[in-house]
Write a protein that holds these residues in place. Structure first.
Motif, short mmCIF file in Angstrom:
data_model
loop_
_atom_site.label_atom_id
_atom_site.label_comp_id
_atom_site.label_asym_id
_atom_site.label_seq_id
_atom_site.Cartn_x
_atom_site.Cartn_y
_atom_site.Cartn_z
N GLU A 547 0.83 -1.21 0.00
CA GLU A 547 0.00 0.00 0.00
C GLU A 547 0.86 1.26 0.00
O GLU A 547 0.60 2.22 -0.74
N GLU A 548 1.92 1.27 0.84
CA GLU A 548 2.81 2.43 0.94
C GLU A 548 3.53 2.69 -0.38
O GLU A 548 3.65 3.83 -0.85
N LYS A 549 4.00 1.59 -0.99
CA LYS A 549 4.74 1.71 -2.26
C LYS A 549 3.87 2.37 -3.33
O LYS A 549 4.32 3.30 -4.03
N TYR A 550 2.60 1.93 -3.45
CA TYR A 550 1.76 2.45 -4.52
C TYR A 550 1.14 3.79 -4.16
O TYR A 550 0.74 4.56 -5.05
N ALA A 551 1.07 4.09 -2.86
CA ALA A 551 0.60 5.43 -2.46
C ALA A 551 1.59 6.48 -2.95
O ALA A 551 1.21 7.55 -3.45
N VAL A 552 2.90 6.18 -2.80
CA VAL A 552 3.95 7.10 -3.28
C VAL A 552 3.90 7.23 -4.79
O VAL A 552 3.98 8.33 -5.35
N LEU A 553 3.74 6.08 -5.48
CA LEU A 553 3.71 6.09 -6.94
C LEU A 553 2.48 6.84 -7.46
O LEU A 553 2.56 7.53 -8.50
N GLN A 554 1.35 6.72 -6.76
CA GLN A 554 0.13 7.42 -7.19
C GLN A 554 0.31 8.93 -7.11
O GLN A 554 -0.20 9.68 -7.96
N GLU A 555 1.03 9.38 -6.09
CA GLU A 555 1.26 10.81 -5.95
C GLU A 555 2.11 11.36 -7.11
O GLU A 555 1.94 12.50 -7.53
N LYS A 556 3.02 10.51 -7.60
CA LYS A 556 3.90 10.93 -8.68
C LYS A 556 3.21 10.85 -10.05
O LYS A 556 3.70 11.46 -11.02
N ALA A 557 2.13 10.04 -10.12
CA ALA A 557 1.45 9.89 -11.41
C ALA A 557 0.79 11.19 -11.83
O ALA A 557 0.18 11.89 -11.00
N THR A 558 0.87 11.50 -13.11
CA THR A 558 0.34 12.79 -13.59
C THR A 558 -0.87 12.64 -14.51
O THR A 558 -1.68 13.56 -14.64
N THR A 559 -1.03 11.47 -15.14
CA THR A 559 -2.17 11.27 -16.06
C THR A 559 -3.11 10.20 -15.53
O THR A 559 -2.74 9.36 -14.70
N ASN A 560 -4.34 10.24 -16.03
CA ASN A 560 -5.34 9.23 -15.63
C ASN A 560 -4.91 7.83 -16.06
O ASN A 560 -5.17 6.85 -15.36
N GLU A 561 -4.27 7.74 -17.24
CA GLU A 561 -3.82 6.44 -17.74
C GLU A 561 -2.79 5.85 -16.79
O GLU A 561 -2.82 4.64 -16.48
N GLN A 562 -1.86 6.69 -16.30
CA GLN A 562 -0.84 6.19 -15.35
C GLN A 562 -1.49 5.74 -14.05
O GLN A 562 -1.11 4.71 -13.48
N LYS A 563 -2.47 6.49 -13.58
CA LYS A 563 -3.14 6.14 -12.32
C LYS A 563 -3.91 4.81 -12.46
O LYS A 563 -3.91 3.98 -11.55
N GLU A 564 -4.60 4.61 -13.61
CA GLU A 564 -5.34 3.36 -13.84
C GLU A 564 -4.38 2.18 -13.92
O GLU A 564 -4.67 1.10 -13.40
N GLU A 565 -3.23 2.39 -14.58
CA GLU A 565 -2.23 1.32 -14.69
C GLU A 565 -1.69 0.96 -13.31
O GLU A 565 -1.51 -0.21 -12.97
N LEU A 566 -1.42 1.99 -12.47
CA LEU A 566 -0.94 1.73 -11.11
C LEU A 566 -1.99 1.02 -10.26
O LEU A 566 -1.67 0.17 -9.43
N THR A 567 -3.26 1.32 -10.47
CA THR A 567 -4.35 0.64 -9.74
C THR A 567 -4.37 -0.84 -10.08
O THR A 567 -4.53 -1.70 -9.21
N ARG A 568 -4.19 -1.16 -11.39
CA ARG A 568 -4.14 -2.56 -11.81
C ARG A 568 -2.93 -3.27 -11.20
O ARG A 568 -3.02 -4.41 -10.72
N GLU A 569 -1.78 -2.59 -11.23
CA GLU A 569 -0.56 -3.19 -10.66
C GLU A 569 -0.69 -3.38 -9.15
O GLU A 569 -0.21 -4.38 -8.60
N LEU A 570 -1.37 -2.45 -8.47
CA LEU A 570 -1.59 -2.57 -7.03
C LEU A 570 -2.44 -3.82 -6.73
O LEU A 570 -2.11 -4.58 -5.82
N SER A 571 -3.53 -4.01 -7.51
CA SER A 571 -4.39 -5.19 -7.31
C SER A 571 -3.60 -6.48 -7.50
O SER A 571 -3.73 -7.42 -6.72
N THR A 572 -2.74 -6.50 -8.53
CA THR A 572 -1.94 -7.71 -8.81
C THR A 572 -0.95 -7.97 -7.67
O THR A 572 -0.84 -9.11 -7.19
N GLU A 573 -0.26 -6.93 -7.22
CA GLU A 573 0.75 -7.14 -6.18
C GLU A 573 0.11 -7.48 -4.83
O GLU A 573 0.66 -8.27 -4.07
N LYS A 574 -1.06 -6.89 -4.54
CA LYS A 574 -1.77 -7.24 -3.30
C LYS A 574 -2.20 -8.71 -3.34
O LYS A 574 -2.11 -9.41 -2.33
#
Length: 707
Positions: A547-574
C-alpha cells in the motif's frame, strides 16, 4: 384408509418399463438416496391417486425372480419378504412386459403367492402388437386373480385406470388373490406347516422362502435354530424345492399363455430390432457407429450450449458492472461482487452443458443403444481384465464417478469389480466439463472442417477418449498385478429399440441441473468466499508495504492512464502478497514444469474438494485482481499474463491442464466411496497415488509436445 398416505412398492423385471411408469406416476416429485446399509439407489416419489389417497411410490431394483443373487436384488427381495426394517409397503405395483409375458409372469406369480395386495401394470402392449402378440387382458386377470391394467407411460395412456385400480385396492375393494398360483405347500408340506406355527400369518410360499433364506433375515437366534431344525427334521432340500417350484410355475404359465395369449409363428421374418442389431452390433460398422455417436454427443455440447452460456455469462457481467457502479467501495460489496457473484456465475454458466450432456445420455439409454455399447465392448474389456458389465459403470462415470462406482456391485467377479472401481474415475465426469469448456474456448480456435466438424468438439472428444484409453491401459497393468482367480460370465439382455421418452429426458435434465447447482454449487460458493478472504487479505506487514509503495507512486502519477495502470498493478501485487498468493507461490516450483503459474496451483489445490471448483477459483482470483467488473471470466483468463509478459493460457499450458484434469483424482467424495466399497484405505490410497503420478507425467509430456 381415506385421507392417509400409503406406501406402494414398484417392482418388475429389468427393462420392463418400470422407470417410465415411475416417472409417469411421480413426475418431478422424486427423491434419490441409498437403501440403509447398502450402496443401492433408493428412488421414492409422491403420487396423488385420487382426492383422498396419496401414495409414496418406492421404486425397487429390477429383478427376474424372488431368488436374489446381486446386492440390488437382495434389497428388493427383503422388502417383498417384509423383513426390511425401514420399508414396509402396504401394496405392490408389479410391472410386466407384455412383449415378454412368459418370462415376466414367473416373477409376477411369485409376488402373487406372497399374498400381498397386488396390481399388475401391463406395459409394452404396442410392442407386443407389433410382434403379432394379442393378449386377452380380462382372461389374464381372471387367471391371476389380481387387477391387470394395460398402460403406456410414454404416452400417459392407462395411468388414470391404474390409479383407480390402486385406489380400489387401497380401499380393499379389490381382494388379494385367494388361490395359490401353484400348490406351494406341497413343495414341503410338514416343513411349511412348521414355519407357519413359528411365524403365524405367513403364506405357504413365504414359508418356503423362510426355509431357504432364513439366515439372511433379521430373526432371533432361537427362531433361526428352530427353522434350521425344521429343515433337518424334514430333510428339506432348498435346491430341489426351488427347481420343483420353477418347473411347476412355468407349467402353469404355459397353460395360461395357451388360453389367453395369441403368439405369431416363430418362423416369422426378423423384427425391426433384430435388423438394427445386425448393423449396430456389426464387428466393423458397430464400432464406426459408436464412435460417430460419441462424436455427435460432444459436438452437440458446443453446438447447443453456446447461446445460453453466452447469455448467462453476459448477464452476470452486466449485473456485476451495474452493482459495482452503485455500491459503496467497502469490504462487503467486494465480497458480494468478487466472492459470491463471481462464484455463482462460475456455477450457472455451465448449467446448459450439464443439462445437454445428461439429456443426450438419457436418450441413448431410453432408445436401448446403451446396452448395445456394453455388448460391443465385452471382447475389448476382457482383454484388459474387465468384462462387458464394466462398461455401464464406466459410461455412468461420464456423469459422476460416485454412483458409477456404486453400480459396480452388479459385477459378480471380485477382481473385475475391483479393477472397474479403480479405473472408473479416469472417465471424464460432468464435473470436468466446465474445466474443459473454458480451456478449449481459450486455446482452441472455432475452426470447422468440411463445414460441420468442429475442432473444439474434436478436442473435447479426444479428452474423453484419452480417459477411456488410460482406463484400459491401467486396467491391463492392474490385471497382471492384482492376483485373484475367479471365472466370470457376461449375460446381458438386450432391450428392444424404442423412441426416447421425452418427458423422462426433460425430468432428468432438470434433476441433474438441480443436483449440480445445489450440491456442487454449495461447495463452489463456500470455496469462492473462502478464496475471496484469502485473496483479499494477507500478513499485515507485507500488505502495508505494498500500500505504501503504490501510495507514493500514485502521488507521482500525472495522467489518468498512469493512475489506472498503477491501480491494476496494485491489485496484482496485493493478490501476490495475500494468503492465497503466498500458498500459490509456495507450490509454483512443483507445477512450473507443467506450464502452470501460482494461480493455477491454487485452483489445483481447491479442486481436490470437487473438480468444478476450478472455475469458481479462477473467477474469484481474477475478480479480486481485475478492476473492471464488466469483463467476463473468459476474457480475464485470455488476457492473463506472466511476469515476463507472455500469455498464461497458451495452447501448451491449456492442453497440459486439461490432461491433468482428465487423469487426476480430484474428488474427495469419490475417494470416500471407494474406501466404503473396498472396505479399507488400501485401494483408495493406491488409486489417488497412481492417478496423481499419471496426471503429472502425462501433463508434462503433453506440455513438452505443444510447447
Amino acid at each position: 384408509m381415506s385421507g392417509r398416505n400409503i406406501n406402494i412398492a414398484l417392482v418388475g423385471n429389468p427393462n420392463c418399463g418400470k422407470s417410465s411408469l415411475f416417472n409417469a406416476l411421480t413426475g418431478l416429485n422424486q427423491k434419490v438416496g441409498n437403501f440403509p446399509g447398502v450402496t443401492v439407489d433408493k428412488k421414492t416419489g409422491q403420487s396423488s391417486l385420487d382426492a383422498a389417497v396419496q401414495a409414496t411410490i418406492i421404486d425397487l431394483p429390477g429383478t427376474y425372480s424372488l431368488y436374489p443373487r446381486r446386492a440390488d436384488e437382495w434389497v428388493a427381495y427383503r422388502v417383498m419378504m417384509n423383513v426390511d426394517a425401514d420399508i414396509k409397503p402396504e401394496m405392490v405395483l408389479l410391472v410386466a412386459d407384455a412383449s415378454n409375458l412368459k418370462r415376466n409372469l414367473l416373477f409376477c406369480s411369485q409376488i402373487i403367492d406372497l399374498k400381498v395386495p397386488v396390481v399388475v401394470a401391463l406395459t409394452m402392449m404396442d410392442l407386443a402388437r407389433s410382434k403379432g402378440i394379442e393378449i386377452d387382458v380380462p382372461g389374464l386377470e381372471r387367471e391371476l386373480g389380481v387387477p391387470v391394467i394395460p398402460v403406456n407411460p410414454r404416452k400417459n395412456k392407462g395411468i388414470d385406470q391404474l390409479k383407480k385400480a390402486l385406489t380400489q385396492t387401497a380401499h380393499q375393494q379389490a381382494a388379494i388373490s385367494r388361490r395359490d398360483f401353484i400348490s406351494n405347500k406341497q413343495l414341503a408340506p410338514e416343513a411349511v406347516a412348521g414355519v407357519q406355527q413359528l411365524v403365524p400369518g405367513l403364506s405357504d410360499y413365504a414359508s418356503v422362502h423362510y426355509l431357504i433364506n432364513h439366515e439372511n433375515f433379521p430373526l432371533a437366534d432361537d427362531m433361526q435354530h428352530n427353522i434350521e431344525q425344521l429343515e433337518i427334521d424334514n430333510k428339506f432340500n432348498p435346491t430341489k424345492s426351488q427347481a420343483e417350484e420353477i418347473l411347476q410355475r412355468y407349467t402353469r404359465i404355459r397353460q395360461i399363455m395357451q388360453q389367453n395369449v395369441v403368439e405369431p409363428d416363430p418362423l416369422q421374418k426378423k423384427l425391426f430390432t433384430e435388423k438394427l442389431d445386425n448393423l449396430f452390433l456389426h464387428r466393423v460398422w458397430g464400432y464406426v457407429i459408436l464412435l460417430a455417436t460419441l462424436f455427435l454427443l460432444f459436438q452437440s455440447i458446443f453446438w447447443l450450449a453456446t447461446y445460453p452460456m453466452d447469455l448467462i455469462e453476459g448477464s452476470f457481467s452486466s449485473v456485476q458492472g451495474w452493482l459495482a457502479a452503485k455500491l459503496p467501495e467497502v469490504w462487503w460489496s467486494d465480497l458480494l461482487l468478487n466472492g459470491f457473484l463471481a462464484g455463482l456465475g462460475g456455477i450457472l454458466v455451465f448449467v446448459p452443458q450439464i443439462m445437454i450432456l445428461f439429456g443426450l445420455i438419457t436418450i441413448l439409454e431410453d432408445t436401448g443403444y446403451m446396452a448395445r455399447i456394453s455388448f460391443l465392448s465385452d471382447k475389448l474389456m476382457r482383454k484388459v481384465g474387465l468384462n462387458g458389465k464394466s462398461v455401464m459403470p464406466m459410461i455412468s462415470g461420464l456423469a459422476c464417478a460416485v454412483p458409477a462406482i456404486m453400480s459396480a456391485r452388479n459385477i459378480e467377479n471380485k477382481k473385475e469389480r475391483l479393477l472397474t472401481i479403480l479405473v472408473t474415475p479416469l472417465m471424464s465426469c460432468s464435473a470436468r466439463l466446465p474445466v474443459f469448456t473454458i480451456l478449449i474456448a481459450l486455446a482452441v480456435p472455432q475452426t470447422y472442417y468440411f463445414g460441420f466438424l468442429s475442432l473444439q468438439g474434436l478436442v473435447m472428444m479426444g479428452l474423453y477418449l484419452l480417459g477411456l484409453v488410460m482406463a484400459l491401459i491401467v486396467s491391463y497393468v492392474l490385471k497382471i498385478i492384482v492376483k485373484m482367480k475367479e471365472k466370470s460370465f457376461f449375460i446381458l439382455e438386450l432391450p428392444v429399440y424404442r423412441a426416447p421418452r421425452w418427458k423422462n429426458v426433460g425430468v432428468t435434465m432438470i434433476e441433474k441441473a438441480k443436483i449440480f447447482v445445489l450440491d456442487a454449487g454449495r461447495i463452489i460458493l463456500v470455496i469462492s468466499v473462502l478464496l475471496w478472504f484469502l485473496s483479499s487479505y494477507g500478513p499485515k506487514e507485507r500488505m502495508a508495504k505494498v500500500e505504501e509503495k503504490y501510495a507514493v507512486l500514485q502521488e507521482k502519477a500525472t495522467t489518468n492512464e498512469q493512475k489506472e495502470e498503477l491501480t491494476r498493478e496494485l491489485s496484482t501485487e496485493k493478490l501476490e502478497n495475500s494468503y492465497a498468493g503466498i500458498i500459490g507461490k509456495a507450490i509454483e516450483p512443483a507445477i512450473k514444469p507443467l506450464g502452470y503459474d501460482w494461480k493455477i496451483g491454487i485452483a489445483l489445490v481447491t479442486s481436490f474438494a470437487a473438480r468444478e471448483v476450478f472455475v469458481g477459483t479462477m473467477a474469484t482470483l481474477y475478480s479480486v485482481e481485475e478492476t473492471d467488473d464488466n469483463v467476463t471470466l473468459r476474457e480475464k483468463m485470455h488476457n492473463a499474463t506472466r511476469e515476463d509478459g507472455t500469455k498464461v493460457y497458451t495452447l501448451a499450458t491449456s492442453i497440459s491442464l486439461m490432461v491433468f484434469y482428465v487423469l487426476a483424482m480430484q474428488c474427495m467424495t469419490t475417494v470416500g466411496v471407494v474406501k466404503r466399497e473396498t472396505k479399507g484405505w488400501k485401494w483408495p490410497l493406491i488409486q489417488v497415488g497412481y492417478m496423481t503420478l499419471l496426471a503429472y507425467v502425462t501433463s508434462f509430456v503433453f506440455y513438452q509436445i505443444f510447447l
